[in-house]
Motif scaffolding. Structure first.
Motif: not given
Length: 245
Positions: A99-102, A173, A182, A184, A186
């Motif tokens: 979940t830490e792909n932002t 990204k 905003d 997400t 890879t």
């Protein structure tokens, strides 16, 4: 004006040349996603380098970091990436979870560099910080890179990387037309080889006389010449001269 600018750049180069480097990663394969990808208008990436890796590279205690080095595996020719921003922070995380792909909040980082970068030829290329980053010697380091170039062009650098499988220690990204704040990214295993640069603790090797030879004679209209004897002045200083000229 030109001579004044060159003098300022050379003074900066002298301060940068007196440095030690600590290398993380030995892979020889290349790709272009991280830290920055010139084939897209905008983009961002983030990577984690652990304290254990930093220690294994030879940096055993905390101190000031003054630059980062990235190893280019192809031969770009005066390729300029415009408006690049590089951030550092301490982190206790050693991997990126699913979940830490932002994109992280930049206010939680220290902006260490903002400006244009020119990539010319292969080998190590260095991003000199606007101000030192004080590594605490115990935490991992997270690097965030934001590309606000606004245009894309071929001829971009490809970076040598080392895989971190099965741990994700990189995210990227990219997109055209607008910055992907905003979107997400890879999660990725392939993390660029990195050099951490600190102020030098040992002097560079003495210069080597070319003409005249040591103890020799020279004609009064001759041109004196010498070359670097090695050490960090050769590795970083000569590279910076090439970039400035």
């Amino acid at each position: 004006m030109k001579r004044t600018l060159l003098l300022c750049l050379l003074l900066a180069m002298v301060g940068f040349a007196a440095a030690d480097t600590y290398t993380i990663g030995t892979g020889t394969s290349t790709e272009n996603y991280i830290p920055t990808y010139g084939f897209y208008d905008y983009g961002w990436s983030k990577t984690i380098y652990t304290a254990a890796e930093i220690n294994a590279a030879g940096l055993m205690s905390g101190g000031n970091l003054i630059a980062l080095g990235y190893e280019v595996g192809n031969t770009p020719a005066n390729y300029t990436t415009v408006n690049q921003m590089v951030y550092l922070r301490h982190t206790t995380a050693n991997i990126y979870e699913a979940t830490e792909n932002t994109l992280p909040d930049s206010t939680l980082f220290t902006l260490v560099y903002q400006g244009d970068l020119t990539w010319n030829g292969g080998g190590w290329h260095y991003v000199m910080f606007n101000a030192p980053f004080a590594w605490n010697g115990t935490d991992n380091i997270e690097i965030m890179w934001r590309n606000w170039d606004g245009v894309y062009a071929s001829g971009y650098p490809n970076f040598r990387y080392t895989t971190t499988t099965p741990d994700y220690r990189a995210v990227y990204k990219y997109q055209d037309n607008s910055f992907p704040a905003d979107a997400t990214g890879t999660l990725y295993y392939n993390r660029p080889n990195l050099q951490l640069v600190t102020p030098q603790t040992t002097p560079p090797d003495p210069a080597v006389a070319i003409y005249p030879a040591l103890g020799g004679w020279a004609f009064t209209d001759a041109t004196l010449s010498w070359q670097s004897g090695g050490g960090m002045w050769l590795d970083l200083g000569a590279h910076m001269v090439d970039q400035l000229l």
